[in-house]
Design a protein around this motif. Structure first.
Motif, PDB file in Angstrom:
ATOM      1  N   LEU A 109       0.849  -1.263   0.099  1.00  0.00           N
ATOM      2  CA  LEU A 109      -0.153  -0.330   0.291  1.00  0.00           C
ATOM      3  C   LEU A 109       0.599   1.216  -0.395  1.00  0.00           C
ATOM      4  O   LEU A 109       0.312   2.325  -0.683  1.00  0.00           O
ATOM      5  N   GLU A 110       2.132   1.026   0.408  1.00  0.00           N
ATOM      6  CA  GLU A 110       3.163   2.753   0.669  1.00  0.00           C
ATOM      7  C   GLU A 110       4.241   2.445  -0.699  1.00  0.00           C
ATOM      8  O   GLU A 110       5.100   3.228  -1.330  1.00  0.00           O
ATOM      9  N   SER A 111       3.700   1.398  -2.144  1.00  0.00           N
ATOM     10  CA  SER A 111       4.688   1.374  -3.040  1.00  0.00           C
ATOM     11  C   SER A 111       4.494   2.589  -3.926  1.00  0.00           C
ATOM     12  O   SER A 111       3.708   3.413  -3.975  1.00  0.00           O
ATOM     13  N   SER A 112       5.803   2.900  -4.023  1.00  0.00           N
ATOM     14  CA  SER A 112       5.756   4.224  -5.151  1.00  0.00           C
ATOM     15  C   SER A 112       5.777   3.935  -6.451  1.00  0.00           C
ATOM     16  O   SER A 112       6.473   4.776  -7.365  1.00  0.00           O
ATOM     17  N   GLU A 113       5.711   2.878  -6.851  1.00  0.00           N
ATOM     18  CA  GLU A 113       5.686   2.384  -8.055  1.00  0.00           C
ATOM     19  C   GLU A 113       4.638   3.057  -9.305  1.00  0.00           C
ATOM     20  O   GLU A 113       3.468   3.094  -8.253  1.00  0.00           O
ATOM     21  N   GLU A 114       4.236   3.179 -10.164  1.00  0.00           N
ATOM     22  CA  GLU A 114       3.535   3.866 -10.928  1.00  0.00           C
ATOM     23  C   GLU A 114       2.512   2.828 -10.991  1.00  0.00           C
ATOM     24  O   GLU A 114       1.033   2.462 -11.088  1.00  0.00           O
ATOM     25  N   GLU A 115       2.901   1.066 -11.346  1.00  0.00           N
ATOM     26  CA  GLU A 115       1.894   0.619 -11.956  1.00  0.00           C
ATOM     27  C   GLU A 115       2.255  -0.609 -11.704  1.00  0.00           C
ATOM     28  O   GLU A 115       3.648  -1.200 -11.378  1.00  0.00           O
ATOM     29  N   GLU A 116       1.919  -1.480 -10.649  1.00  0.00           N
ATOM     30  CA  GLU A 116       2.270  -2.587 -10.158  1.00  0.00           C
ATOM     31  C   GLU A 116       1.305  -3.898  -9.439  1.00  0.00           C
ATOM     32  O   GLU A 116      -0.061  -2.941  -9.288  1.00  0.00           O
ATOM     33  N   VAL A 117       0.965  -5.213 -10.040  1.00  0.00           N
ATOM     34  CA  VAL A 117       0.709  -6.146  -9.023  1.00  0.00           C
ATOM     35  C   VAL A 117       0.507  -6.876  -8.753  1.00  0.00           C
ATOM     36  O   VAL A 117       1.413  -7.266  -7.809  1.00  0.00           O
ATOM     37  N   PHE A 118      -0.426  -6.806  -7.134  1.00  0.00           N
ATOM     38  CA  PHE A 118       0.738  -8.117  -5.862  1.00  0.00           C
ATOM     39  C   PHE A 118      -1.068  -8.979  -5.756  1.00  0.00           C
ATOM     40  O   PHE A 118      -1.754  -8.815  -6.200  1.00  0.00           O
ATOM     41  N   GLN A 119      -0.572 -10.398  -5.727  1.00  0.00           N
ATOM     42  CA  GLN A 119      -0.680 -10.890  -4.730  1.00  0.00           C
ATOM     43  C   GLN A 119      -0.779 -12.594  -3.942  1.00  0.00           C
ATOM     44  O   GLN A 119       0.163 -12.235  -3.986  1.00  0.00           O
ATOM     45  N   TYR A 120      -1.269 -12.792  -3.329  1.00  0.00           N
ATOM     46  CA  TYR A 120      -0.983 -13.766  -2.363  1.00  0.00           C
ATOM     47  C   TYR A 120      -2.816 -14.506  -2.265  1.00  0.00           C
ATOM     48  O   TYR A 120      -3.198 -14.034  -2.031  1.00  0.00           O
ATOM     49  N   ASN A 121      -2.119 -16.070  -1.616  1.00  0.00           N
ATOM     50  CA  ASN A 121      -3.179 -16.868  -1.456  1.00  0.00           C
ATOM     51  C   ASN A 121      -2.930 -17.477   0.455  1.00  0.00           C
ATOM     52  O   ASN A 121      -1.683 -17.996  -0.072  1.00  0.00           O
ATOM     53  N   ALA A 165      -4.573  -4.138  -8.170  1.00  0.00           N
ATOM     54  CA  ALA A 165      -3.619  -3.670  -9.199  1.00  0.00           C
ATOM     55  C   ALA A 165      -3.766  -2.310  -8.704  1.00  0.00           C
ATOM     56  O   ALA A 165      -4.498  -1.375  -8.338  1.00  0.00           O
ATOM     57  N   LYS A 166      -2.530  -1.940  -9.036  1.00  0.00           N
ATOM     58  CA  LYS A 166      -1.997  -0.420  -8.448  1.00  0.00           C
ATOM     59  C   LYS A 166      -1.509   0.443  -9.920  1.00  0.00           C
ATOM     60  O   LYS A 166      -0.980   0.033 -10.778  1.00  0.00           O
ATOM     61  N   ASP A 167      -2.385   1.119  -9.633  1.00  0.00           N
ATOM     62  CA  ASP A 167      -2.497   2.731 -10.847  1.00  0.00           C
ATOM     63  C   ASP A 167      -2.204   4.057 -10.383  1.00  0.00           C
ATOM     64  O   ASP A 167      -3.302   4.204  -9.844  1.00  0.00           O
ATOM     65  N   GLY A 168      -1.024   4.815 -10.302  1.00  0.00           N
ATOM     66  CA  GLY A 168      -0.748   5.708  -9.583  1.00  0.00           C
ATOM     67  C   GLY A 168      -1.165   5.504  -7.838  1.00  0.00           C
ATOM     68  O   GLY A 168      -1.147   4.660  -7.084  1.00  0.00           O
ATOM     69  N   ASN A 169      -2.083   6.577  -7.449  1.00  0.00           N
ATOM     70  CA  ASN A 169      -2.300   6.222  -6.180  1.00  0.00           C
ATOM     71  C   ASN A 169      -3.813   5.251  -5.743  1.00  0.00           C
ATOM     72  O   ASN A 169      -4.782   5.718  -5.017  1.00  0.00           O
ATOM     73  N   TYR A 170      -4.512   4.876  -7.094  1.00  0.00           N
ATOM     74  CA  TYR A 170      -5.647   4.230  -7.006  1.00  0.00           C
ATOM     75  C   TYR A 170      -5.146   2.772  -7.067  1.00  0.00           C
ATOM     76  O   TYR A 170      -4.241   1.846  -7.322  1.00  0.00           O
ATOM     77  N   PHE A 171      -5.817   1.913  -5.834  1.00  0.00           N
ATOM     78  CA  PHE A 171      -5.341   0.217  -6.053  1.00  0.00           C
ATOM     79  C   PHE A 171      -6.859  -0.393  -6.325  1.00  0.00           C
ATOM     80  O   PHE A 171      -7.975   0.199  -5.029  1.00  0.00           O
ATOM     81  N   ASP A 172      -6.769  -1.335  -6.843  1.00  0.00           N
ATOM     82  CA  ASP A 172      -7.731  -1.544  -7.057  1.00  0.00           C
ATOM     83  C   ASP A 172      -7.586  -3.168  -6.689  1.00  0.00           C
ATOM     84  O   ASP A 172      -6.867  -3.867  -6.241  1.00  0.00           O
ATOM     85  N   VAL A 173      -8.638  -3.576  -5.911  1.00  0.00           N
ATOM     86  CA  VAL A 173      -8.954  -4.325  -4.973  1.00  0.00           C
ATOM     87  C   VAL A 173      -9.474  -5.808  -4.530  1.00  0.00           C
ATOM     88  O   VAL A 173     -10.847  -5.352  -4.963  1.00  0.00           O
ATOM     89  N   LEU A 174      -9.524  -7.522  -4.570  1.00  0.00           N
ATOM     90  CA  LEU A 174     -10.004  -7.178  -4.875  1.00  0.00           C
ATOM     91  C   LEU A 174      -9.719  -8.700  -3.381  1.00  0.00           C
ATOM     92  O   LEU A 174      -9.135  -9.883  -3.672  1.00  0.00           O
ATOM     93  N   LEU A 231     -15.092  -8.998  -1.913  1.00  0.00           N
ATOM     94  CA  LEU A 231     -14.791  -7.649  -2.390  1.00  0.00           C
ATOM     95  C   LEU A 231     -14.281  -7.147  -2.928  1.00  0.00           C
ATOM     96  O   LEU A 231     -13.438  -8.102  -3.234  1.00  0.00           O
ATOM     97  N   GLN A 232     -15.186  -6.279  -3.574  1.00  0.00           N
ATOM     98  CA  GLN A 232     -13.855  -5.694  -5.323  1.00  0.00           C
ATOM     99  C   GLN A 232     -14.275  -4.100  -4.649  1.00  0.00           C
ATOM    100  O   GLN A 232     -15.843  -3.525  -5.265  1.00  0.00           O
ATOM    101  N   GLN A 233     -12.931  -3.537  -4.755  1.00  0.00           N
ATOM    102  CA  GLN A 233     -13.224  -2.019  -3.980  1.00  0.00           C
ATOM    103  C   GLN A 233     -11.751  -1.452  -4.658  1.00  0.00           C
ATOM    104  O   GLN A 233     -10.796  -2.591  -4.490  1.00  0.00           O
ATOM    105  N   THR A 234     -11.726  -0.150  -5.359  1.00  0.00           N
ATOM    106  CA  THR A 234     -11.652   1.107  -5.388  1.00  0.00           C
ATOM    107  C   THR A 234     -10.749   1.648  -4.450  1.00  0.00           C
ATOM    108  O   THR A 234     -12.425   2.734  -3.982  1.00  0.00           O
ATOM    109  N   PHE A 235      -9.814   1.600  -3.626  1.00  0.00           N
ATOM    110  CA  PHE A 235      -8.608   3.134  -2.940  1.00  0.00           C
ATOM    111  C   PHE A 235      -8.034   3.690  -3.959  1.00  0.00           C
ATOM    112  O   PHE A 235      -7.556   3.946  -4.239  1.00  0.00           O
ATOM    113  N   LEU A 236      -8.245   4.825  -3.355  1.00  0.00           N
ATOM    114  CA  LEU A 236      -7.709   5.802  -3.502  1.00  0.00           C
ATOM    115  C   LEU A 236      -6.760   6.474  -2.327  1.00  0.00           C
ATOM    116  O   LEU A 236      -6.873   6.874  -1.031  1.00  0.00           O
ATOM    117  N   ARG A 237      -4.988   6.361  -3.108  1.00  0.00           N
ATOM    118  CA  ARG A 237      -4.625   6.245  -1.053  1.00  0.00           C
ATOM    119  C   ARG A 237      -3.696   8.069  -1.144  1.00  0.00           C
ATOM    120  O   ARG A 237      -3.823   9.148  -2.032  1.00  0.00           O
TER     121      ARG A 237
END
Length: 207
Positions: free
Chosen positions: A94-106, A115-124, A151-157
């Protein structure tokens, strides 16, 4: 009198230069790095091994589960801040400074896809339900796992008045995410025994 005026002018000049330097430092310092040094980072496994939220001190919440969090987010209007997102998704992501990144873990109890796009985080968020679809007693160690998106939701940092990160509920993006080919880690306890395809293999005795 003339010396006093010269001294006063010199003092004011030094004061203006000093204040100017301080203001310049404030403008050039990123607000997202204010409290980064004080943060404690935990592994994905520590987050997802339990249904309960992971508190900032590394202990589990005694009252709130991942399902409770998901229901609160879904029931709230956009623009509401959810600092508890950092108790659901690893803080380092959530503190990542990269412009675009994808994180996942089960993990053991739930999984996340971000899926991170700027300060927007799409969370599933997905929940794992371990259950049989019948009422019989089972003597083997074979389980059925049901994957349930919760839950599927977009959050703005952004940051609050104290310079801390905040994540606010935003409008959903234009993307819909699906879980494809989730991978789980299993332990093989009968490594030297007969396995599928070997002569004499018996599924009942496997284990």
């Amino acid at each position: 009198m003339i010396k006093a005026k010269k001294y006063l002018i010199s003092f004011l000049f030094v004061l203006i230069v000093t204040l100017g330097g301080i203001m310049t430092m404030n403008f050039t310092t990123s607000p997202f790095n204010v409290n980064a040094d004080a943060a404690i980072y935990y592994s994905e496994e520590k987050y997802t091994n339990s249904d309960y939220l992971l508190l900032d001190d590394g202990t589990e919440s005694l009252t709130k589960t991942i399902k409770d969090f998901s229901e609160e987010v879904k029931a709230s209007p956009t623009g509401i801040a959810f600092p508890e997102l950092s108790q659901v998704i690893p803080l380092e992501y959530l503190e990542s400074s990269e412009e675009e990144e994808v994180f996942q873990y089960n993990g053991k109890e739930y999984g996340f896809y971000v899926a991170k796009d700027g300060n927007y985080f799409d969370v599933l968020l997905i929940d794992f339900v371990y259950e049989f679809e019948d009422n019989q007693t089972h003597s083997n160690i074979e389980y059925k796992i049901r994957i349930k998106p919760i839950l599927q939701q977009t959050f703005l940092r952004g940051v609050d008045d104290n310079g801390n990160y905040i994540w606010t509920k935003s409008e959903l993006g234009n993307y819909t995410y699906y879980v494809a080919n989730p991978r789980f880690l299993s332990v093989i306890q009968n490594e030297n025994s007969l396995n599928y395809g070997d002569n004499g293999y018996n599924k009942i005795n496997d284990g």
